[in-house]
Scaffold this motif. Structure first.
Motif, short mmCIF file in Angstrom:
data_model
loop_
_atom_site.label_atom_id
_atom_site.label_comp_id
_atom_site.label_asym_id
_atom_site.label_seq_id
_atom_site.Cartn_x
_atom_site.Cartn_y
_atom_site.Cartn_z
N GLU A 1 0.87 -1.18 0.00
CA GLU A 1 0.00 0.00 0.00
C GLU A 1 0.90 1.23 0.00
OE1 GLU A 1 -3.42 2.49 0.40
OE2 GLU A 1 -3.40 0.29 0.20
N LEU B 1 -7.46 -5.13 -11.63
CA LEU B 1 -8.28 -4.28 -10.76
C LEU B 1 -9.32 -3.48 -11.53
CD1 LEU B 1 -5.41 -2.98 -8.46
CD2 LEU B 1 -7.38 -4.33 -7.69
N SER C 1 -4.38 -3.47 0.85
CA SER C 1 -5.81 -3.66 1.08
C SER C 1 -6.25 -5.05 0.63
CB SER C 1 -6.61 -2.61 0.31
OG SER C 1 -6.55 -2.85 -1.09
N GLU C 2 -7.36 -5.52 1.19
CA GLU C 2 -7.84 -6.86 0.83
C GLU C 2 -8.13 -6.95 -0.66
OE1 GLU C 2 -11.13 -8.14 3.15
OE2 GLU C 2 -10.11 -7.90 5.08
N ARG C 3 -8.69 -5.89 -1.24
CA ARG C 3 -9.03 -5.90 -2.67
C ARG C 3 -7.77 -6.03 -3.53
NH1 ARG C 3 -9.74 -1.66 -6.53
NH2 ARG C 3 -11.03 -2.35 -8.29
N VAL C 4 -6.76 -5.23 -3.24
CA VAL C 4 -5.54 -5.28 -4.02
C VAL C 4 -4.80 -6.59 -3.78
CG1 VAL C 4 -3.28 -4.21 -4.39
CG2 VAL C 4 -5.31 -2.77 -4.17
N ALA D 1 -6.03 -9.51 -2.98
CA ALA D 1 -6.73 -10.59 -3.68
C ALA D 1 -6.44 -10.53 -5.18
CB ALA D 1 -8.22 -10.51 -3.42
N ALA D 2 -6.42 -9.31 -5.74
CA ALA D 2 -6.14 -9.16 -7.17
C ALA D 2 -4.71 -9.57 -7.48
CB ALA D 2 -6.39 -7.71 -7.60
N ARG E 1 -4.49 -13.29 -7.44
CA ARG E 1 -5.13 -13.82 -8.64
C ARG E 1 -4.23 -13.68 -9.86
NH1 ARG E 1 -9.57 -11.17 -7.30
NH2 ARG E 1 -9.46 -9.64 -8.99
#
Length: 257
Positions: A83, A170, A237-240, A242-243, A246
């Motif tokens: 981050e 993203l 962040s959880e979103r980043v 996870a991306a 992936r």
């Protein structure tokens, strides 16, 4: 012995920065110099920067492609995601520790070069590496000038490329390109996502190991990049995160034609 070079790419609006190691079995300087000179660039006074505008500049585009081909066929890649950018240096050290546990790097001596601006100072970087206590096999070179080290310019290209791939995952990049594939490739003239084109060029380079006990055909052609070639900092962040997992956590090496 391996030569490892690290540079970063910052994307604050998207909530992350990414740093990438390019890992070479030998010093890449001579090979990269030859690429530069072959396209009319003097490596003594020209520095490759991914941030340079390349639209309409055929020579720069060819230079980028030639450098990407060199990485894809001669080097290995490892990336970390954080981050902001304040933790890029510490995260890079954590990534290095993970990469050194890979069988191809474990138990050897290495030269490791870091671009400028990742730590407060060379001393603070050395102190942090010393606290980690895991790099006795490495000769560390902090705060290096990318103008003088062509390996860091390779890392600049890889950091930018992998950042673009993550930005696409993203949803921030939707650009498509028309492929120019040699011979009778089914992809010649086909429109594909920019991230697919970038991934196809370097997919074999990610530091990885075969998956164990795969039960399906795709699984047998998929290798694990995490943890050797990917580190996701706890600040992400959880979103980043996870991306990133992936996009980079596993890599498909099977036929794409």
């Amino acid at each position: 012995m391996a030569y490892l070079y690290l540079d970063d790419s910052k994307h604050h609006p998207a909530g992350f920065s990414l740093a990438a190691f390019v890992i070479c079995e030998t010093d890449p300087s001579g090979h990269v110099e030859a690429i530069f000179r072959g396209l009319g660039f003097d490596p003594r006074n020209f520095e490759y920067k991914s941030s340079a505008k390349m639209a309409g500049d055929d020579r720069l585009q060819k230079l980028r492609s030639a450098m990407m081909h060199y990485v894809g066929t001669n080097c290995r890649i490892a990336v970390c995601v954080v981050e902001g950018d304040r933790r890029l240096g510490p995260a890079a050290l954590r990534l290095l520790h993970s990469a050194l546990s890979h069988p191809n790097l474990e138990g050897q001596d290495h030269e490791v070069f870091f671009d400028e601006g990742l730590f407060q100072s060379p001393k603070s970087a050395a102190d942090l590496a010393s606290i980690e206590g895991k790099f006795t096999q490495c000769r560390m070179h902090f705060e290096q000038d990318s103008r003088k080290l062509l390996g860091i310019q390779l890392a600049d290209l890889v950091a930018h490329t992998c950042s673009t791939m993550l930005l696409e995952t993203l949803g921030h990049v939707t650009k498509k390109v028309v492929l120019e594939a040699p011979g009778d490739s089914a992809y010649d003239g086909q429109e594909v996502e920019l991230g697919f084109e970038m991934w196809a060029c370097i997919r074999y380079a990610f530091l990885s190991m075969a998956k164990q006990h795969s039960k399906d055909e795709l699984g047998e052609a998929t290798v694990k990049v995490f943890p050797w070639g990917l580190f996701i900092d706890e600040s992400t962040s959880e979103r980043v995160a996870a991306a990133a997992m992936r996009r980079f956590g596993e890599n498909y090496l099977g036929c794409i034609h």
